[in-house]
Every structure is written in structure tokens, then in C-alpha cells.
Design a protein around this motif. Structure first.
Motif, PDB file in Angstrom:
ATOM      1  N   VAL A 169      47.684  12.694   2.072  1.00  0.00           N
ATOM      2  CA  VAL A 169      46.451  12.991   1.356  1.00  0.00           C
ATOM      3  C   VAL A 169      46.457  12.161   0.075  1.00  0.00           C
ATOM      4  O   VAL A 169      47.508  11.735  -0.404  1.00  0.00           O
ATOM      5  CB  VAL A 169      46.306  14.492   1.004  1.00  0.00           C
ATOM      6  CG1 VAL A 169      46.308  15.352   2.249  1.00  0.00           C
ATOM      7  CG2 VAL A 169      47.404  14.933   0.046  1.00  0.00           C
ATOM      8  N   HIS A 170      45.264  11.934  -0.488  1.00  0.00           N
ATOM      9  CA  HIS A 170      45.159  11.246  -1.771  1.00  0.00           C
ATOM     10  C   HIS A 170      45.045  12.298  -2.873  1.00  0.00           C
ATOM     11  O   HIS A 170      44.010  12.953  -3.009  1.00  0.00           O
ATOM     12  CB  HIS A 170      43.941  10.325  -1.802  1.00  0.00           C
ATOM     13  CG  HIS A 170      44.157   9.044  -1.065  1.00  0.00           C
ATOM     14  ND1 HIS A 170      43.126   8.179  -0.747  1.00  0.00           N
ATOM     15  CD2 HIS A 170      45.290   8.459  -0.606  1.00  0.00           C
ATOM     16  CE1 HIS A 170      43.622   7.132  -0.106  1.00  0.00           C
ATOM     17  NE2 HIS A 170      44.922   7.288  -0.007  1.00  0.00           N
ATOM     18  N   ALA A 171      46.123  12.468  -3.622  1.00  0.00           N
ATOM     19  CA  ALA A 171      46.094  13.333  -4.801  1.00  0.00           C
ATOM     20  C   ALA A 171      45.428  12.528  -5.913  1.00  0.00           C
ATOM     21  O   ALA A 171      46.080  11.764  -6.618  1.00  0.00           O
ATOM     22  CB  ALA A 171      47.502  13.748  -5.187  1.00  0.00           C
ATOM     23  N   LYS A 172      44.129  12.690  -6.041  1.00  0.00           N
ATOM     24  CA  LYS A 172      43.336  11.808  -6.902  1.00  0.00           C
ATOM     25  C   LYS A 172      42.908  12.481  -8.199  1.00  0.00           C
ATOM     26  O   LYS A 172      42.612  13.676  -8.222  1.00  0.00           O
ATOM     27  CB  LYS A 172      42.093  11.316  -6.152  1.00  0.00           C
ATOM     28  CG  LYS A 172      41.158  10.442  -6.993  1.00  0.00           C
ATOM     29  CD  LYS A 172      39.983   9.926  -6.195  1.00  0.00           C
ATOM     30  CE  LYS A 172      40.387   8.773  -5.308  1.00  0.00           C
ATOM     31  NZ  LYS A 172      39.233   8.155  -4.615  1.00  0.00           N
ATOM     32  N   PHE A 173      42.858  11.658  -9.249  1.00  0.00           N
ATOM     33  CA  PHE A 173      42.181  12.037 -10.489  1.00  0.00           C
ATOM     34  C   PHE A 173      40.950  11.158 -10.625  1.00  0.00           C
ATOM     35  O   PHE A 173      41.038   9.934 -10.633  1.00  0.00           O
ATOM     36  CB  PHE A 173      43.086  11.833 -11.709  1.00  0.00           C
ATOM     37  CG  PHE A 173      42.478  12.339 -12.998  1.00  0.00           C
ATOM     38  CD1 PHE A 173      42.870  13.549 -13.532  1.00  0.00           C
ATOM     39  CD2 PHE A 173      41.501  11.601 -13.674  1.00  0.00           C
ATOM     40  CE1 PHE A 173      42.301  14.021 -14.726  1.00  0.00           C
ATOM     41  CE2 PHE A 173      40.928  12.068 -14.847  1.00  0.00           C
ATOM     42  CZ  PHE A 173      41.334  13.278 -15.373  1.00  0.00           C
ATOM     43  N   TRP A 174      39.786  11.807 -10.715  1.00  0.00           N
ATOM     44  CA  TRP A 174      38.515  11.112 -10.934  1.00  0.00           C
ATOM     45  C   TRP A 174      37.620  12.094 -11.671  1.00  0.00           C
ATOM     46  O   TRP A 174      37.309  13.168 -11.141  1.00  0.00           O
ATOM     47  CB  TRP A 174      37.903  10.695  -9.594  1.00  0.00           C
ATOM     48  CG  TRP A 174      36.703   9.795  -9.692  1.00  0.00           C
ATOM     49  CD1 TRP A 174      36.137   9.264 -10.822  1.00  0.00           C
ATOM     50  CD2 TRP A 174      35.916   9.315  -8.604  1.00  0.00           C
ATOM     51  NE1 TRP A 174      35.062   8.478 -10.512  1.00  0.00           N
ATOM     52  CE2 TRP A 174      34.899   8.479  -9.147  1.00  0.00           C
ATOM     53  CE3 TRP A 174      35.973   9.486  -7.223  1.00  0.00           C
ATOM     54  CZ2 TRP A 174      33.942   7.855  -8.362  1.00  0.00           C
ATOM     55  CZ3 TRP A 174      35.024   8.860  -6.435  1.00  0.00           C
ATOM     56  CH2 TRP A 174      34.027   8.046  -6.991  1.00  0.00           C
ATOM     57  N   ASP A 175      37.195  11.741 -12.876  1.00  0.00           N
ATOM     58  CA  ASP A 175      36.496  12.701 -13.710  1.00  0.00           C
ATOM     59  C   ASP A 175      34.977  12.640 -13.569  1.00  0.00           C
ATOM     60  O   ASP A 175      34.253  12.984 -14.502  1.00  0.00           O
ATOM     61  CB  ASP A 175      36.904  12.527 -15.170  1.00  0.00           C
ATOM     62  CG  ASP A 175      36.608  11.131 -15.716  1.00  0.00           C
ATOM     63  OD1 ASP A 175      36.079  10.285 -14.955  1.00  0.00           O
ATOM     64  OD2 ASP A 175      36.905  10.883 -16.902  1.00  0.00           O
ATOM     65  N   ARG A 176      34.472  12.233 -12.416  1.00  0.00           N
ATOM     66  CA  ARG A 176      33.018  12.142 -12.228  1.00  0.00           C
ATOM     67  C   ARG A 176      32.342  13.509 -12.270  1.00  0.00           C
ATOM     68  O   ARG A 176      31.134  13.616 -12.543  1.00  0.00           O
ATOM     69  CB  ARG A 176      32.682  11.416 -10.921  1.00  0.00           C
ATOM     70  CG  ARG A 176      33.041  12.161  -9.650  1.00  0.00           C
ATOM     71  CD  ARG A 176      32.997  11.258  -8.425  1.00  0.00           C
ATOM     72  NE  ARG A 176      31.698  10.643  -8.217  1.00  0.00           N
ATOM     73  CZ  ARG A 176      30.916  10.867  -7.160  1.00  0.00           C
ATOM     74  NH1 ARG A 176      31.300  11.720  -6.222  1.00  0.00           N
ATOM     75  NH2 ARG A 176      29.770  10.251  -7.030  1.00  0.00           N
ATOM     76  N   PHE A 177      33.081  14.591 -11.996  1.00  0.00           N
ATOM     77  CA  PHE A 177      32.545  15.949 -12.093  1.00  0.00           C
ATOM     78  C   PHE A 177      33.278  16.740 -13.171  1.00  0.00           C
ATOM     79  O   PHE A 177      33.360  17.964 -13.096  1.00  0.00           O
ATOM     80  CB  PHE A 177      32.675  16.676 -10.747  1.00  0.00           C
ATOM     81  CG  PHE A 177      31.929  16.027  -9.624  1.00  0.00           C
ATOM     82  CD1 PHE A 177      30.561  15.818  -9.699  1.00  0.00           C
ATOM     83  CD2 PHE A 177      32.591  15.612  -8.484  1.00  0.00           C
ATOM     84  CE1 PHE A 177      29.870  15.213  -8.657  1.00  0.00           C
ATOM     85  CE2 PHE A 177      31.913  15.010  -7.436  1.00  0.00           C
ATOM     86  CZ  PHE A 177      30.549  14.805  -7.521  1.00  0.00           C
ATOM     87  N   GLY A 178      33.805  16.057 -14.151  1.00  0.00           N
ATOM     88  CA  GLY A 178      34.655  16.703 -15.132  1.00  0.00           C
ATOM     89  C   GLY A 178      36.117  16.525 -14.721  1.00  0.00           C
ATOM     90  O   GLY A 178      36.427  15.922 -13.695  1.00  0.00           O
ATOM     91  N   GLU A 179      37.006  17.053 -15.523  1.00  0.00           N
ATOM     92  CA  GLU A 179      38.428  16.862 -15.263  1.00  0.00           C
ATOM     93  C   GLU A 179      38.884  17.672 -14.055  1.00  0.00           C
ATOM     94  O   GLU A 179      38.795  18.903 -14.054  1.00  0.00           O
ATOM     95  CB  GLU A 179      39.237  17.262 -16.493  1.00  0.00           C
ATOM     96  CG  GLU A 179      40.720  16.965 -16.368  1.00  0.00           C
ATOM     97  CD  GLU A 179      41.451  17.195 -17.676  1.00  0.00           C
ATOM     98  OE1 GLU A 179      42.670  17.392 -17.620  1.00  0.00           O
ATOM     99  OE2 GLU A 179      40.804  17.177 -18.738  1.00  0.00           O
TER     100      GLU A 179
END
Length: 381
Positions: free
Chosen positions: A326-336
Motif C-alpha cells: 500500500v502507499h502510506a501517503k502524506f498529501w494535504d489536499r484535504f488538510g493534514e
């Protein structure tokens, strides 16, 4: 240098941080996070019916569940001007230097202590100075305009030699390709069957190449429209979506063919929530269930969703269909995003596979963000 921002983490019944004095491996995590602040725990409710009850993992078992990811680090790779804006490339290379994919095993070992697995983006493959390893492809972009891209051709003789060299370097460093995040096979659900079949053939060549470097799995995108077809008004009944059915028919057929080939070479074909048909988790489940082959499974991404309510609920839907990565992703497009919550969702669905550290966008650069994810996943395991 940017300081790592603390993110709330959740204490669950699985030992999240068993005590303040026994958090994560001092020999591993501290060396990777010497410049970052420790996350501040915060308690959130968790549905007990979904909570798992495995024994606590040892530190070596935790790090064995993590893979580096070349995508957030793509800026520093030698490339064919296909990794993003040139200003960011120049800035990142000035700060971190330049590498090639042949350097990535050693880079992984140095940057993420103890990690022995890699998730590699297809656009970084090959010797960028050897034109015989590449082919020019004309594609239609998301703006409906055609453009030419340079793609690695794993079936070329020189490419096979490069793949064998990569395999030798992996063995030397003790760091191996676990997964390929592949954008090269296109038109997998295309209604034009000639284009669909051509996309499947590209995927098969890549599966053969993936086997050479020992990859366990390879993502293939569904292709088709960037936004999935929506239901149409039906004057005699409730709305129907026959166009979506036609794309799903083609996608199921393609993934059946790719899974059968993957079974022959020992590489699973995975479906990621990567826009188009796969932006909806039920479509991924439909494809996997209809294909009904152990060499076709999900590879969920924590953040590739169209609205905030899918971040955790859709991940929970896909978790039982994922087994390898799985991709354990950080992307703040919807907040943190709560990365640790995403990890727990997977664990509470009995997931025993690998978490790849894919940083997309936020307060850090790609390498800093990947290190932050390393910290968060280790803490949650």
C-alpha cells in the motif's frame, strides 16, 4: 531546513506506543529522525469490532514492513524531463545531489536505515543516456491534447541487460524492488479494443521485466476517462450508467489477461485508486472480484481520493483486497492526513504486507516528507 510538523497519532488496542520509553527502534528510527520532532499522541475512538489482536511486532519486523518509494524523490533522479517542474528539479538537486535508479538501493539503505524494499516509479527506469532502451509514445493528456513521451522498453536487449545490472546491484546492497508503480501501460479499459490490447501487451512486457529484478507486484492503471462516467437520466426508470459498465467490461478483461501473464512470471498485478474508474473503491472491488485471480489485487493509496470522506472509509473498503503493498501517503489536499490512522486501518483488516513511503505534497520536500512517513509508519506498526 523545514522542521517536521507533529501529527496526531492514535492509541489503539494494538500497543501503538507501548510506553514512552519503548516507542520505536532507537537504532533505526532515531537515526532517521534526528532532525524531526516526535509526534504528539492523541486519543481517538476506534471501532472495536474491527480491531486486530496480533502480538506486538519487534523493531526488525516493523522495518521489514516498510519500502522506500522513488516517486517523492523523483526530482533528484537523472531523467528525460518527465518528473515535474524544472525549478523544483534544480532546487532539489542543488540540495540533495543527483542519482540514477542504479543508485537507489544504496540511497534507500542510507536514508531509511534497515529498509530493504523499494517501490520504484516506472518513469525512472533505464540508462537515460542509452536511447536504445527507450521508445517514443504518443499519448493523450488529461487536457485532451496529444504529446510525445519517452518510455522505457523492458523488452529491448539493452534494457534487459540494464535490468540484470539492477538485479546484481540489489543483491550487492541487500535492498530489493518490491513493487513497480507503473504508468507505462495505458488504455487498459479503452473501448477501442485495438488500443486496449496494445496496452495489455505493454503491461506484459513490463511484467517480464519486473520478474528480472524480483518485483513481487506491479501497479497498472485502469486508463480511460480521467473522471469516471456518471449515471444518465432514464425517462422510464431510475438513472443508469451503461457507459461505466462498458469501461468496466474492458477493464476486467484486461486485468484477467494481465493476471494470467503475471502468474506465469510470478508478479502480481495491482490496482491502485489512481483516478478514473479507480477513484471509486467499489469499482476496484468489482474488477478484482470479477477477475478472481490471486495475481490481481488492490494496492490502496492513503490519499488518492476525490473527497475527504473517502480518506479512511474507502481505505477500509479496499484493505481486505490488499496483500502485497500500500502507499502510506502524506498529501494535504484535504488538510493534514492522519497517516497512523491509515496504517491502523490496514492492520485492523489483517493486512500483513508492506507500506511504501509516498510523500505527495505538504510542508516538506520529497525526501524530508518520506522521512516523516518513515517515522509515522514505524510508530503505528
Amino acid at each position: 531546513m523545514s522542521r517536521y510538523r507533529t501529527t496526531g497519532s492514535v492509541l489503539d488496542r494494538r500497543h501503538f506506543l507501548r510506553s514512552a520509553g519503548a516507542s520505536v527502534a532507537a537504532s533505526v528510527l532515531l537515526s532517521a529522525s534526528s532532525e524531526v520532532e516526535a509526534p504528539t499522541p492523541r486519543v481517538m475512538p476506534e471501532n472495536i469490532t474491527h480491531a486486530s489482536s496480533f502480538r506486538p511486532l519487534t523493531d526488525s519486523e516493523k522495518v521489514a514492513r516498510i519500502a522506500s518509494n522513488s516517486y517523492p524523490i523523483r526530482w533528484i533522479f537523472k531523467n528525460h524531463d518527465n518528473v515535474g517542474d524544472k525549478a523544483t528539479v534544480a532546487q532539489m538537486k542543488a540540495k540533495h545531489g543527483e542519482i540514477t535508479l542504479l543508485d537507489f538501493p544504496a540511497f534507500t539503505k542510507k536514508t531509511f536505515p534497515g529498509v530493504t524494499k523499494m517501490d520504484i516509479w516506472s518513469s525512472l527506469f533505464g540508462d537515460m543516456d542509452d536511447a536504445s532502451q527507450y521508445e517514443q509514445m504518443t499519448i493523450t493528456g488529461y487536457d485532451d491534447k496529444q504529446r510525445t513521451v519517452t518510455e522505457f522498453n523492458p523488452a529491448a536487449t539493452s534494457s534487459k541487460r540494464w535490468l540484470e545490472k539492477m538485479a546484481d546491484l540489489q543483491a550487492k546492497e541487500g535492498v530489493y524492488c518490491h513493487h513497480i508503480s507503473n504508468n507505462a501501460p495505458r488504455d487498459i479499459c479503452e473501448l477501442d479494443d485495438t488500443r486496449r490490447k496494445a496496452g495489455v501487451e505493454v503491461a506484459k512486457k513490463w511484467l517480464d521485466g519486473a520478474a528480472i529484478i524480483g518485483a513481487k507486484s506491479m501497479r497498472v492503471n485502469s486508463g480511460g476517462p480521467r473522471i469516471a462516467p456518471t449515471p444518465m437520466q432514464n425517462p422510464t426508470s431510475y438513472p443508469k450508467n451503461p457507459e461505466l459498465e462498458r469501461y468496466l467490461d474492458q477493464c476486467i478483461l484486461s486485468f484477467k489477461e494481465m493476471a494470467e501473464h503475471g502468474a506465469k512470471v510470478g508478479v502480481k498485478v495491482t490496482i491502485e485508486n489512481h483516478w478514473g474508474l479507480t477513484a471509486n473503491p467499489i469499482n476496484i472491488r468489482i474488477i478484482i472480484e470479477e477477475v478472481n485471480n490471486v495475481f490481481c489485487e488492490a494496492s490502496p493509496d492513503f490519499c488518492n481520493w476525490e473527497h475527504k470522506y473517502l480518506l479512511y472509509h474507502a481505505l477500509n473498503d479496499l484493505a481486505p483486497y490488499a496483500h502485497t503493498i500500500v502507499h502510506a501517503k502524506f498529501w494535504d489536499r484535504f488538510g493534514e492526513p492522519d497517516v497512523q490512522r491509515g496504517v491502523r486501518i490496514m492492520l485492523n483488516n489483517n493486512y500483513t504486507g508492506v507500506f511504501a513511503l509516498e510523500y505527495e505534497e505538504g510542508p516538506w520536500d520529497g525526501i524530508e516528507g518520506a522521512k516523516y512517513l518513515y517515522q509515522q509508519v514505524m510508530a503505528a506498526l
